[in-house]
Structures are given as structure tokens and as C-alpha cells.
Write a protein that holds these residues in place. Structure first.
Motif, mmCIF file in Angstrom:
data_model
loop_
_atom_site.group_PDB
_atom_site.id
_atom_site.type_symbol
_atom_site.label_atom_id
_atom_site.label_comp_id
_atom_site.label_asym_id
_atom_site.label_seq_id
_atom_site.Cartn_x
_atom_site.Cartn_y
_atom_site.Cartn_z
ATOM 1 N N GLU A 84 10.138 7.466 4.166
ATOM 2 C CA GLU A 84 10.561 7.070 5.672
ATOM 3 C C GLU A 84 9.599 6.228 6.129
ATOM 4 O OE1 GLU A 84 10.789 9.492 9.938
ATOM 5 O OE2 GLU A 84 11.148 10.557 8.024
ATOM 6 N N ILE A 85 8.259 6.105 5.898
ATOM 7 C CA ILE A 85 7.092 5.196 6.444
ATOM 8 C C ILE A 85 7.625 3.946 5.850
ATOM 9 C CG2 ILE A 85 5.025 4.506 6.574
ATOM 10 C CD1 ILE A 85 4.245 7.361 6.193
ATOM 11 N N LEU A 86 8.051 3.873 4.735
ATOM 12 C CA LEU A 86 8.210 2.551 4.092
ATOM 13 C C LEU A 86 9.689 2.010 4.870
ATOM 14 C CD1 LEU A 86 7.822 0.121 1.856
ATOM 15 C CD2 LEU A 86 9.374 1.736 0.351
ATOM 16 N N ASN A 87 10.490 2.689 5.002
ATOM 17 C CA ASN A 87 11.888 1.998 5.526
ATOM 18 C C ASN A 87 11.482 1.767 6.867
ATOM 19 O OD1 ASN A 87 13.356 2.731 3.519
ATOM 20 N ND2 ASN A 87 13.918 4.690 4.099
ATOM 21 N N ASN A 88 10.600 2.336 7.889
ATOM 22 C CA ASN A 88 10.351 1.600 9.041
ATOM 23 C C ASN A 88 9.297 0.516 9.098
ATOM 24 O OD1 ASN A 88 11.486 4.295 10.290
ATOM 25 N ND2 ASN A 88 9.488 5.472 10.197
ATOM 26 N N VAL A 89 8.552 0.619 8.143
ATOM 27 C CA VAL A 89 7.769 -0.866 8.033
ATOM 28 C C VAL A 89 8.616 -1.864 7.576
ATOM 29 C CG1 VAL A 89 5.789 -1.423 6.739
ATOM 30 C CG2 VAL A 89 5.494 0.477 7.641
ATOM 31 N N LEU A 109 4.790 17.684 -3.196
ATOM 32 C CA LEU A 109 4.871 16.359 -3.584
ATOM 33 C C LEU A 109 6.195 15.663 -3.167
ATOM 34 C CD1 LEU A 109 3.789 16.671 -7.151
ATOM 35 C CD2 LEU A 109 2.533 15.425 -5.376
ATOM 36 N N GLN A 110 7.362 16.522 -3.032
ATOM 37 C CA GLN A 110 8.576 16.059 -2.805
ATOM 38 C C GLN A 110 8.632 15.527 -1.267
ATOM 39 O OE1 GLN A 110 11.415 19.226 -4.197
ATOM 40 N NE2 GLN A 110 11.855 18.190 -5.930
ATOM 41 N N ASP A 111 7.829 16.400 -0.554
ATOM 42 C CA ASP A 111 8.040 16.339 1.119
ATOM 43 C C ASP A 111 7.186 15.163 1.212
ATOM 44 O OD1 ASP A 111 9.394 18.672 1.418
ATOM 45 O OD2 ASP A 111 7.580 19.807 2.043
ATOM 46 N N LYS A 112 6.032 14.906 0.615
ATOM 47 C CA LYS A 112 4.962 13.598 0.746
ATOM 48 C C LYS A 112 5.963 12.407 0.380
ATOM 49 C CE LYS A 112 0.651 16.037 0.080
ATOM 50 N NZ LYS A 112 -0.756 16.108 -0.552
ATOM 51 N N LEU A 113 6.622 12.645 -0.963
ATOM 52 C CA LEU A 113 7.369 11.527 -1.297
ATOM 53 C C LEU A 113 8.422 11.170 -0.223
ATOM 54 C CD1 LEU A 113 7.676 9.335 -3.565
ATOM 55 C CD2 LEU A 113 9.225 11.046 -4.752
ATOM 56 N N ALA A 114 9.065 12.067 0.402
ATOM 57 C CA ALA A 114 10.112 11.701 1.127
ATOM 58 C C ALA A 114 9.108 11.149 2.703
ATOM 59 C CB ALA A 114 10.709 13.167 1.733
ATOM 60 N N ALA A 115 8.385 11.558 3.048
ATOM 61 C CA ALA A 115 7.440 11.137 4.170
ATOM 62 C C ALA A 115 7.226 9.571 3.769
ATOM 63 C CB ALA A 115 6.323 11.636 4.415
ATOM 64 N N GLN A 116 6.650 9.221 2.459
ATOM 65 C CA GLN A 116 6.397 7.846 2.234
ATOM 66 C C GLN A 116 7.836 7.003 2.214
ATOM 67 O OE1 GLN A 116 3.260 6.303 1.589
ATOM 68 N NE2 GLN A 116 2.685 8.269 2.487
ATOM 69 N N ALA A 166 0.882 -1.220 -0.144
ATOM 70 C CA ALA A 166 -0.012 0.161 -0.256
ATOM 71 C C ALA A 166 0.780 1.282 -0.079
ATOM 72 C CB ALA A 166 -1.018 -0.058 1.097
ATOM 73 N N ILE A 167 1.875 1.372 0.668
ATOM 74 C CA ILE A 167 2.830 2.504 0.897
ATOM 75 C C ILE A 167 3.386 2.602 -0.412
ATOM 76 C CG2 ILE A 167 4.967 3.164 2.047
ATOM 77 C CD1 ILE A 167 4.038 1.686 4.354
ATOM 78 N N ARG A 168 3.888 1.508 -1.073
ATOM 79 C CA ARG A 168 4.569 1.717 -2.437
ATOM 80 C C ARG A 168 3.684 2.049 -3.513
ATOM 81 N NH1 ARG A 168 8.215 -3.586 -2.077
ATOM 82 N NH2 ARG A 168 9.908 -2.911 -1.148
ATOM 83 N N THR A 169 2.377 1.786 -3.319
ATOM 84 C CA THR A 169 1.320 2.254 -4.443
ATOM 85 C C THR A 169 1.258 3.983 -4.148
ATOM 86 O OG1 THR A 169 0.339 -0.027 -4.358
ATOM 87 C CG2 THR A 169 -1.223 2.126 -5.163
ATOM 88 N N VAL A 170 1.055 4.243 -3.062
ATOM 89 C CA VAL A 170 0.856 5.843 -2.767
ATOM 90 C C VAL A 170 2.283 6.545 -3.392
ATOM 91 C CG1 VAL A 170 0.619 7.507 -1.035
ATOM 92 C CG2 VAL A 170 -0.570 5.344 -0.807
#
Length: 95
Positions: free
Chosen positions: A74-79, A65-72, A32-36
Motif C-alpha cells: 500500500e505504501i509503495l502504491n501511494n509513493v 509477515l503478510q500484514d507487513k507485506l500488505a502495508a508495504q 527502499a520500500i521495495r527492499t523492505v
């Protein structure tokens, strides 16, 4: 979640089953994170391909968009780290 709470869940009748269940959930979360993330990347690519795009102008939409991408990311790395930890815990039971 305590052991008693886990054991009441149908997919978690044992620690091994519970860990396998959690790993499956984390895998779903990763997808799901990768899709976003892919959606943000596609929007960023479209924005940069627009006629008259000026990379030095510092578009607020591009920055968002760059901020949202960076946040995703970081979330992906944590998951992914959570998945690694769950798999390591599961491996303890398999030995």
C-alpha cells in the motif's frame, strides 16, 4: 513547503529543479520500500518452506509477515502515485 522555503534549498532553485529533486527522492523511497518488501517476501518464503509448515494452522508469524507485506504494498502504491503526480507537474513546465 512554500516557494520561499523551496528556493532556499540548494537543490531547488526553481520549480523545475525542485520537482526533479522531489522525483529523485521519491525514486529513492520506492527503492527502499521495495527492499523492505523483498525482505518480507523472503522471510515469508522461508517460513513456508520450513519442515512441518501447515498452511491451515494460521501461524501468527505468517500473519504478521503478510500484514507487513500488505502495508508495504500500500505504501509503495501511494509513493508511485506521488511520483506520477510529480512527473505530470514537471511535464507541465516542459510544454
Amino acid at each position: 513547503m512554500t516557494y520561499s522555503q523551496r528556493s532556499t534549498h540548494p537543490a531547488a532553485s526553481s520549480d523545475i529543479t525542485y520537482l526533479e529533486y522531489q522525483i529523485g527522492r521519491v525514486k529513492d523511497d520506492i527503492e527502499a520500500i521495495r527492499t523492505v518488501q523483498e525482505d518480507y517476501e523472503a522471510k515469508l518464503t522461508l517460513l513456508r518452506a520450513e519442515p512441518g509448515y501447515d498452511p491451515s494452522a494460521g501461524s501468527p508469524v505468517e500473519q504478521d509477515l503478510q500484514d507487513k507485506l500488505a502495508a508495504q504494498r500500500e505504501i509503495l502504491n501511494n509513493v508511485i502515485q506521488q511520483r506520477v503526480e510529480l512527473e505530470a507537474e514537471l511535464a507541465k513546465y516542459e510544454d
